[in-house]
Design a protein around this motif. Structure first.
Motif, PDB file in Angstrom:
ATOM      1  N   ASP A   1      24.604  93.163  16.396  1.00  0.00           N
ATOM      2  CA  ASP A   1      24.765  92.941  17.829  1.00  0.00           C
ATOM      3  C   ASP A   1      24.903  91.438  18.056  1.00  0.00           C
ATOM      4  O   ASP A   1      23.939  90.684  17.948  1.00  0.00           O
ATOM      5  CB  ASP A   1      23.552  93.485  18.587  1.00  0.00           C
ATOM      6  CG  ASP A   1      23.665  93.297  20.091  1.00  0.00           C
ATOM      7  OD1 ASP A   1      24.689  92.723  20.539  1.00  0.00           O
ATOM      8  OD2 ASP A   1      22.743  93.705  20.804  1.00  0.00           O
ATOM      9  N   GLU A   2      26.118  90.988  18.372  1.00  0.00           N
ATOM     10  CA  GLU A   2      26.383  89.548  18.448  1.00  0.00           C
ATOM     11  C   GLU A   2      25.507  88.863  19.486  1.00  0.00           C
ATOM     12  O   GLU A   2      25.068  87.727  19.295  1.00  0.00           O
ATOM     13  CB  GLU A   2      27.868  89.311  18.750  1.00  0.00           C
ATOM     14  CG  GLU A   2      28.275  87.856  18.619  1.00  0.00           C
ATOM     15  CD  GLU A   2      29.780  87.658  18.637  1.00  0.00           C
ATOM     16  OE1 GLU A   2      30.214  86.516  18.837  1.00  0.00           O
ATOM     17  OE2 GLU A   2      30.520  88.649  18.450  1.00  0.00           O
ATOM     18  N   GLU A   3      25.229  89.546  20.575  1.00  0.00           N
ATOM     19  CA  GLU A   3      24.427  88.939  21.634  1.00  0.00           C
ATOM     20  C   GLU A   3      22.996  88.671  21.173  1.00  0.00           C
ATOM     21  O   GLU A   3      22.360  87.721  21.641  1.00  0.00           O
ATOM     22  CB  GLU A   3      24.424  89.840  22.870  1.00  0.00           C
ATOM     23  CG  GLU A   3      25.777  89.981  23.546  1.00  0.00           C
ATOM     24  CD  GLU A   3      26.341  88.631  23.985  1.00  0.00           C
ATOM     25  OE1 GLU A   3      25.564  87.816  24.526  1.00  0.00           O
ATOM     26  OE2 GLU A   3      27.541  88.386  23.764  1.00  0.00           O
ATOM     27  N   ASN A   4      22.506  89.507  20.286  1.00  0.00           N
ATOM     28  CA  ASN A   4      21.117  89.353  19.815  1.00  0.00           C
ATOM     29  C   ASN A   4      21.039  88.805  18.392  1.00  0.00           C
ATOM     30  O   ASN A   4      19.979  88.833  17.780  1.00  0.00           O
ATOM     31  CB  ASN A   4      20.400  90.705  19.881  1.00  0.00           C
ATOM     32  CG  ASN A   4      20.252  91.203  21.306  1.00  0.00           C
ATOM     33  OD1 ASN A   4      19.827  90.464  22.181  1.00  0.00           O
ATOM     34  ND2 ASN A   4      20.642  92.446  21.543  1.00  0.00           N
ATOM     35  N   ASN A   5      22.161  88.306  17.909  1.00  0.00           N
ATOM     36  CA  ASN A   5      22.187  87.723  16.571  1.00  0.00           C
ATOM     37  C   ASN A   5      21.720  86.274  16.687  1.00  0.00           C
ATOM     38  O   ASN A   5      22.428  85.413  17.238  1.00  0.00           O
ATOM     39  CB  ASN A   5      23.609  87.795  16.011  1.00  0.00           C
ATOM     40  CG  ASN A   5      23.697  87.325  14.572  1.00  0.00           C
ATOM     41  OD1 ASN A   5      23.354  86.194  14.252  1.00  0.00           O
ATOM     42  ND2 ASN A   5      24.167  88.202  13.700  1.00  0.00           N
ATOM     43  N   ALA A   6      20.530  85.984  16.180  1.00  0.00           N
ATOM     44  CA  ALA A   6      19.921  84.663  16.364  1.00  0.00           C
ATOM     45  C   ALA A   6      20.760  83.551  15.758  1.00  0.00           C
ATOM     46  O   ALA A   6      20.855  82.450  16.313  1.00  0.00           O
ATOM     47  CB  ALA A   6      18.520  84.656  15.751  1.00  0.00           C
ATOM     48  N   VAL A   7      21.385  83.816  14.610  1.00  0.00           N
ATOM     49  CA  VAL A   7      22.182  82.784  13.950  1.00  0.00           C
ATOM     50  C   VAL A   7      23.393  82.420  14.796  1.00  0.00           C
ATOM     51  O   VAL A   7      23.668  81.234  15.066  1.00  0.00           O
ATOM     52  CB  VAL A   7      22.621  83.251  12.544  1.00  0.00           C
ATOM     53  CG1 VAL A   7      23.606  82.261  11.926  1.00  0.00           C
ATOM     54  CG2 VAL A   7      21.405  83.400  11.639  1.00  0.00           C
ATOM     55  N   LEU A   8      24.147  83.421  15.233  1.00  0.00           N
ATOM     56  CA  LEU A   8      25.327  83.149  16.043  1.00  0.00           C
ATOM     57  C   LEU A   8      24.946  82.564  17.402  1.00  0.00           C
ATOM     58  O   LEU A   8      25.667  81.717  17.949  1.00  0.00           O
ATOM     59  CB  LEU A   8      26.156  84.420  16.223  1.00  0.00           C
ATOM     60  CG  LEU A   8      26.813  84.968  14.945  1.00  0.00           C
ATOM     61  CD1 LEU A   8      27.722  86.143  15.282  1.00  0.00           C
ATOM     62  CD2 LEU A   8      27.613  83.891  14.230  1.00  0.00           C
ATOM     63  N   SER A   9      23.833  82.979  17.955  1.00  0.00           N
ATOM     64  CA  SER A   9      23.369  82.420  19.232  1.00  0.00           C
ATOM     65  C   SER A   9      23.080  80.926  19.087  1.00  0.00           C
ATOM     66  O   SER A   9      23.430  80.125  19.976  1.00  0.00           O
ATOM     67  CB  SER A   9      22.109  83.145  19.708  1.00  0.00           C
ATOM     68  OG  SER A   9      22.403  84.485  20.021  1.00  0.00           O
TER      69      SER A   9
ATOM     70  N   VAL B   1      25.895  80.652   4.825  1.00  0.00           N
ATOM     71  CA  VAL B   1      25.918  80.765   6.291  1.00  0.00           C
ATOM     72  C   VAL B   1      26.379  82.161   6.703  1.00  0.00           C
ATOM     73  O   VAL B   1      25.790  82.793   7.584  1.00  0.00           O
ATOM     74  CB  VAL B   1      26.848  79.693   6.892  1.00  0.00           C
ATOM     75  CG1 VAL B   1      26.991  79.901   8.411  1.00  0.00           C
ATOM     76  CG2 VAL B   1      26.296  78.297   6.617  1.00  0.00           C
ATOM     77  N   PHE B   2      27.413  82.680   6.041  1.00  0.00           N
ATOM     78  CA  PHE B   2      27.912  84.022   6.373  1.00  0.00           C
ATOM     79  C   PHE B   2      26.838  85.076   6.106  1.00  0.00           C
ATOM     80  O   PHE B   2      26.648  86.002   6.897  1.00  0.00           O
ATOM     81  CB  PHE B   2      29.167  84.339   5.559  1.00  0.00           C
ATOM     82  CG  PHE B   2      30.308  83.382   5.771  1.00  0.00           C
ATOM     83  CD1 PHE B   2      30.417  82.655   6.951  1.00  0.00           C
ATOM     84  CD2 PHE B   2      31.267  83.180   4.785  1.00  0.00           C
ATOM     85  CE1 PHE B   2      31.462  81.756   7.160  1.00  0.00           C
ATOM     86  CE2 PHE B   2      32.313  82.293   4.973  1.00  0.00           C
ATOM     87  CZ  PHE B   2      32.408  81.581   6.162  1.00  0.00           C
ATOM     88  N   ILE B   3      26.156  84.936   4.984  1.00  0.00           N
ATOM     89  CA  ILE B   3      25.104  85.899   4.649  1.00  0.00           C
ATOM     90  C   ILE B   3      24.003  85.869   5.706  1.00  0.00           C
ATOM     91  O   ILE B   3      23.504  86.907   6.153  1.00  0.00           O
ATOM     92  CB  ILE B   3      24.540  85.618   3.243  1.00  0.00           C
ATOM     93  CG1 ILE B   3      25.593  85.944   2.172  1.00  0.00           C
ATOM     94  CG2 ILE B   3      23.257  86.416   2.989  1.00  0.00           C
ATOM     95  CD1 ILE B   3      25.197  85.537   0.765  1.00  0.00           C
ATOM     96  N   ALA B   4      23.621  84.645   6.112  1.00  0.00           N
ATOM     97  CA  ALA B   4      22.577  84.524   7.140  1.00  0.00           C
ATOM     98  C   ALA B   4      23.028  85.170   8.446  1.00  0.00           C
ATOM     99  O   ALA B   4      22.250  85.869   9.117  1.00  0.00           O
ATOM    100  CB  ALA B   4      22.244  83.050   7.359  1.00  0.00           C
ATOM    101  N   ALA B   5      24.291  84.961   8.813  1.00  0.00           N
ATOM    102  CA  ALA B   5      24.797  85.531  10.062  1.00  0.00           C
ATOM    103  C   ALA B   5      24.856  87.050   9.998  1.00  0.00           C
ATOM    104  O   ALA B   5      24.453  87.743  10.941  1.00  0.00           O
ATOM    105  CB  ALA B   5      26.180  84.954  10.369  1.00  0.00           C
TER     106      ALA B   5
END
Length: 862
Positions: free
Chosen positions: A182-190, A172-176
């Motif tokens: 850019d956290e706002e445009n990070n699809a995984v974190l979004s 999961v960390f690797i995917a993130a």
């Protein structure tokens, strides 16, 4: 859920056949949230007593079920949950009874194999938005796991939101981290924010990596934390002084595991960019530049470590400071390190500079041998290696130019200037000068060097004794197959085939060019030239394959000559038909000379050498398998001389140095009328070997080229330097498994040398021993070393050992391997296994105990 639906379900449950040995059915209806308490009075289930637990009737209920009524069916409604199972008076009855839940969460938990505990219900409720989607539920279901603790459920839900098919927190960390900084445009974190729980994600991050997230902090800080904590696992802490804020000592092993696993994946491009970004922001390269090489060799997390190491060595080489021992150690250390695929050609360059320098140091006084035979022996047994080192250096150098590193390109080019000076100004100058001085009298008087086998005797010495004695002689002639290339090829086919191979050397006929060399390898009594300098054998032309085939048939009617490309294009049946009834088969191959002899492509001649070796190995396989060949000779018409740097005017000699009629001239030879004279050129008697039109030969004393128009000038042949004049002859004999001399090809074995079988630290080292030196039928082998638990789950990083050492000294074949155990709890009473595996043999295993204190001092409270 409606009363009717619940009632229908419960009636079905009670009506179902009883399990074996059961006389009645007791079902506990668990409803901690009291969602269905009001429905109890509406329920009617035939022959079933409904008992509601109130919190004060536990003793009465237990007495009823275990003493007063031992045969009645009961539905026990339980609206309570217990933090401590010991507080549950009816737990023993629950163990042999059934459970029922009526709410959607309970249904979902049952469907997903989630244990029906209060902690698990709390976790499921946390992800209400996640469970709104049937697609997400199905993806979680496909992972196929049973959940008994919240942690794994958190991880798998995040894995689904990260687009993974399950895995670990590490995945999961690797995917993130791969999804961008850019956290706002990070699809995984979004996705985790929208449909999961971002607080749970950051708690996972803190638990495993030690990174503490705060609002407003950028993902770059998380990336830097992971990378630098991983680096701290193997590098001296003093190197990272001032960066302690990015490092969690208790999480070094875990972060190292993240980077190691990620880097070994095919899609590691995002990690590369991440490393580059962190390097730049924290000015790591300048920090690494202050360290000694030995310190830098302990780590490989950041690409700039490679660049600092290589830059320093290349700069030193350009300044004529060549630390051979350290360079060889570095090349050995780095070839199994991270990111090596992006730097391996640079390290190859480093390795071969060190090998050339070693040779120079061993022969720094030059070559002062007067006997031609002794010089010949020196070259064919040892000195040819310098040509090989030079070739390998420039092959690797050429590969770097195809995708060059901006920081290393110029530094390597300056180092290459040193290589050119060492090879041209020392090796070629000294060795060729010694050789020409020793043979000049022989060439002037005889036209060849006495006491050294001649190319002209090839057919009578090698081929004729085999032909016609229930055997077939195959001859593969590779145009410009230089001796040092043939030596490498001989080693390769010895190790990779079922046969034996021996390398001999004969002197080329002068001039060492194709038309003379090809003719010299044919049978016949007389070699001659006509006025047009065409080469004849017994007055028969020799230029084409068909013409050479006729000469072969004149000596043995059961002969055939064919081109390599024609054989390659034939089907197996056609190949067998070609050689059916034949006793002598000549196969002509041309890869090296075809590239080197053309000015636009001469710089690719060393690439052509690599191709030629592969092609010759392939044609040998065809001869053995499709043509039933047993005895095969691989030889050449001539060698070649090649230097990379552009020639100066001082490296060239004008044609005006020759007075008299010139019949033919090349960059390394001249054929003239007998009365012609020449300055600065060595005379070679012609009629001692070749009849016909009277001719006199001339050749440069050193590696000088004669200035002629057309063609290239760096790649040349025709002269009498050892590189041109020494012609290889590989005698290969295929052996059947029933032969007394047959030896099976095997891998170099790798054995664990360390005696201790106990690990007491996450980071530890073990020694391994390569049992046999590589050579003959022992071939190099790449091994993968790692630790597993008793179920075969890998618990460490995977380290690589390339067992390819040739030294007969056992101590030179010892490898020290550093392993990193993954962070976690280990049971000192369990058996763990060290695995030594390769791609062909059954893996070897050694049992170990792991005794490491593990403190998981951070809870996961969601």
């Amino acid at each position: 859920m409606s009363t009717e639906s619940i009632q229908f379900t419960l009636r079905e449950r009670f009506a179902a056949p009883l399990p074996e040995f059961y006389q009645r059915r007791i079902i506990f209806w668990q409803d901690e949230d009291r969602e269905f308490e009001s429905m109890l009075d509406e329920l009617y289930i035939p022959d079933v007593t409904i008992l509601k637990l109130t919190g004060t009737n536990n003793f009465a209920a237990k007495k009823l079920l275990l003493h007063d009524d031992l045969s009645g069916n009961y539905l026990i409604y339980n609206p309570f949950s217990y933090a401590d199972p010991k507080d549950n008076w009816l737990l023993d009855i629950e163990k042999f009874s059934e459970e029922y839940r009526a709410d959607l969460i309970s249904t979902r938990m049952n469907e997903l194999n989630i244990e029906a505990s209060p902690a698990m219900r709390k976790t499921v409720k946390l992800y209400a938005k996640f469970f709104d989607s049937k697609e997400r539920i199905e993806r979680l279901k496909r992972i196929g796991r049973e959940y008994h603790t919240p942690l794994q459920l958190h991880i798998d839900i995040m894995a689904v939101l990260a687009g993974l098919n399950g895995g670990s927190a590490q995945d999961v960390f690797i995917a993130a981290l791969s999804a961008g900084q850019d956290e706002e445009n990070n699809a995984v974190l979004s996705n985790i924010k929208k449909f999961g729980n971002i607080d749970a994600f950051w708690q996972l991050v803190r638990k495993y990596t030690g990174y503490i997230h705060e609002d407003g902090k950028t993902l770059n800080l998380f990336s830097a934390h992971v990378l630098l904590t991983a680096l701290a696992q193997t590098m001296n802490p003093s190197v990272l002084k001032g960066l302690e804020r990015f490092i969690s000592d208790s999480n070094k092993a875990y972060c190292y595991s993240i980077v190691h696993e990620w880097r070994n994946r095919e899609d590691n491009g995002a990690l590369w960019e991440l490393c580059r970004s962190v390097e730049q922001e924290l000015h790591l390269a300048s920090r690494f530049e202050k360290q000694d090489i030995e310190t830098l060799l302990t780590a490989d997390i950041f690409p700039s470590i490679h660049e600092v190491i290589l830059s320093r060595f290349f700069s030193e080489i350009a300044d004529h400071v060549v630390k051979t021992e350290l360079m060889l150690k570095t090349a050995e250390n780095r070839r199994t390190s991270g990111w090596i695929e992006r730097f391996e050609n640079y390290y190859d360059c480093l390795y071969y500079v060190a090998k050339m320098q070693n040779f120079y140091q061993e022969n720094a006084a030059g070559f002062h041998i007067v006997e031609p035979k002794a010089i010949w022996k020196l070259y064919t047994e040892k000195a040819y290696e310098m040509d090989s080192f030079y070739r390998h250096f420039h092959y690797a150098f050429g590969c770097t130019l195809k995708n060059s590193n901006v920081l290393l390109e110029d530094k390597l080019k300056h180092a290459a200037d040193y290589v050119e000076g060492l090879y041209q100004n020392w090796f070629l100058k000294e060795l060729t000068g010694c050789w020409t001085k020793a043979i000049s009298d022989n060439l002037a008087a005889l036209g060849y060097v006495s006491e050294i086998g001649k190319q002209r005797d090839f057919y009578s010495h090698y081929v004729k004794p085999l032909a016609g004695k229930n055997s077939r002689a195959f001859v593969i002639i590779s145009d410009a197959l230089r001796y040092e290339v043939a030596a490498e090829l001989c080693d390769t086919i010895t190790r990779t085939t079922k046969g034996t191979a021996k390398l001999d050397a004969v002197q080329a006929v002068f001039p060492s060019i194709t038309k003379f060399g090809m003719a010299a390898l044919l049978p016949g009594r007389k070699l001659s030239v006509n006025d047009g300098m065409d080469v004849l054998v017994d007055e028969m032309p020799t230029r084409s394959t068909d013409e050479r085939g006729k000469i072969l048939c004149a000596a043995n009617m059961n002969s055939v000559a064919v081109q390599y490309t024609d054989v390659l294009n034939m089907k197996r049946a056609e190949r067998r038909e070609l050689v059916s009834g034949k006793e002598v088969v000549y196969i002509y191959h041309n890869t090296i000379d075809a590239i080197g002899d053309k000015a636009p492509t001469e710089k690719k001649v060393f690439d052509a050498c690599e191709d030629a070796m592969q092609e010759l190995s392939n044609i040998l396989r065809i001869v053995i398998n499709d043509m039933q060949g047993t005895d095969v000779f691989i030889t050449a018409d001539h060698g070649f001389l090649y230097t990379y740097s552009p020639l100066t005017e001082g490296d060239k000699l004008g044609k005006d140095a020759i007075s008299g009629k010139v019949y033919e001239i090349g960059r390394r030879y001249s054929l003239t009328e007998p009365s012609a004279a020449a300055e600065y050129l060595m005379p070679v008697r012609f009629d001692g070997e070749i009849g016909g039109t009277p001719v006199k030969g001339y050749t440069p004393f050193d590696s000088t080229r004669i200035r002629v128009s057309g063609g290239g000038e760096n790649y040349v042949h025709g002269g009498i330097s050892l590189q041109e004049h020494v012609v290889p002859v590989i005698s290969f004999k295929n052996l059947r498994s029933t032969s007394k001399k047959y030896v099976e090809v095997s891998n170099a074995e790798l054995k664990l040398l360390s005696e201790s079988r106990k690990v007491s630290n996450l980071l530890f080292s073990l020694d391994f021993y390569q049992r046999q030196p590589v050579g003959e039928k022992i071939q190099p082998c790449t091994y993968y070393i790692y630790m597993t638990d008793d179920e075969g789950v890998v618990i460490s990083d995977r380290q690589t050992v390339i067992a390819d050492r040739t030294s007969t000294n056992a101590s030179d074949r010892v490898f020290r391997v550093r392993l990193n155990l993954k962070a976690g709890a280990y049971d000192k009473n369990k058996i763990y296994r060290l695995v030594i595996a390769n791609d062909t043999d059954v893996p070897e295993e050694a049992e170990f105990h792991i005794d490491i204190a593990f403190a998981d001092d951070f809870g996961f409270d969601l």
